[in-house]
Design an enzyme around this catalytic site. Structure first.
Site, PDB file in Angstrom:
ATOM      1  CB  CYS A 139      -0.915   0.020   1.215  1.00  0.00           C
ATOM      2  SG  CYS A 139      -2.022  -1.386   1.310  1.00  0.00           S
TER       3      CYS A 139
HETATM    4  C1  BEZ Z   1       0.552  -4.604   1.911  1.00  0.00           C
HETATM    5  O1  BEZ Z   1       0.149  -3.483   1.591  1.00  0.00           O
HETATM    6  O2  BEZ Z   1       1.727  -4.880   1.870  1.00  0.00           O
HETATM    7  C2  BEZ Z   1      -0.426  -5.659   2.294  1.00  0.00           C
HETATM    8  C3  BEZ Z   1      -1.557  -5.339   3.008  1.00  0.00           C
HETATM    9  C4  BEZ Z   1      -2.434  -6.331   3.397  1.00  0.00           C
HETATM   10  C5  BEZ Z   1      -2.173  -7.657   3.039  1.00  0.00           C
HETATM   11  C6  BEZ Z   1      -1.046  -7.964   2.306  1.00  0.00           C
HETATM   12  C7  BEZ Z   1      -0.154  -6.971   1.922  1.00  0.00           C
END
Ligand code: BEZ
Length: 209
Positions: free
Chosen positions: A45
């Site tokens: 994210c």
């Molecule tokens: C991420 O943004 O890295 C992420 C968020 C939730 C689940 C898996 C990855």
């Protein structure tokens, strides 16, 4: 609620990192790239928010406003934005919706229980100035989106609206476009005086600007 291409994007009033917005009013006459992500302070994210911010000039050139969303609070978003700016070398200015009650996430079908019952998957909605949904894409939590594709598809939609054309696989700016089969050769002569290559009667390629 399942949302389909051609539907009016549901309106909502909600708190964001830039204050409360009425979605339709905020969108105004712009296109909108509305996207959800699972959570603040997570790695994928962070890169996606940074990339959206880095591409701000390209979105603006396409008359497109970006709007993020996760099921976190404004307070968490604001702390995280400082991290995004720091780690992604940017200055994030677009609003991020705070949706801790999942109100908007449920309205836009961003909660996919196979992934999580409390956090949004990576949904994309491209919305035109008439507030119509023009494209939807859904990515799982573990896979970051391709922002070149998001810009490409907005550009293709705008070109298609302007010129009554369709775009072939992997189209990019400057490539030939398709005259849709719904346009007869007789009508095409008026719309596309530059002419076209007829590969098949149903596959006619032309050039537009
Ligand atoms: C991420 O943004 O890295 C992420 C968020 C939730 C689940 C898996 C990855």
């Amino acid at each position: 609620m399942a949302l389909h291409i051609g539907d009016t994007a549901p309106n909502f009033k909600i708190d964001t990192t830039k204050g409360e917005i009425d979605f339709h009013e905020w969108a105004g006459n712009s296109w909108v790239f509305f996207f959800s992500h699972p959570a603040d302070f997570t790695p994928v994210c962070t890169t996606e928010m940074g990339r959206t911010s880095q591409l701000a000039d390209k979105f603006a050139a396409l008359n497109t406003k970006s709007l993020g969303l996760s099921t976190d609070t404004v307070e968490e978003h604001l702390k995280w934005v400082a991290d995004v700016n720091d780690t992604q070398n940017t200055d994030l200015q677009f609003p991020i919706v705070a949706d801790p009650d999942l109100k908007i996430a449920m309205l836009y079908d961003m909660i996919h229980p196979g992934e999580s019952s409390t956090a949004a998957v990576r949904s994309v909605f491209i919305i035109d100035p008439n507030k119509k949904l023009r494209l939807t894409m859904t990515y799982p939590m573990s896979i970051g989106r391709n922002f070149d594709e998001i810009l490409r598809v907005i550009e293709a939609l705008q070109l298609s609206d302007k010129n009554r054309i369709a775009t072939p696989a992997d189209w990019k700016r400057g490539d030939k476009v398709i005259i849709p089969p719904s346009i007869s050769n007789e009508e095409a002569e008026k719309i596309f005086p530059q002419g076209w290559d007829e590969i098949r009667p149903y596959l006619r390629l032309t050039e537009v600007k």
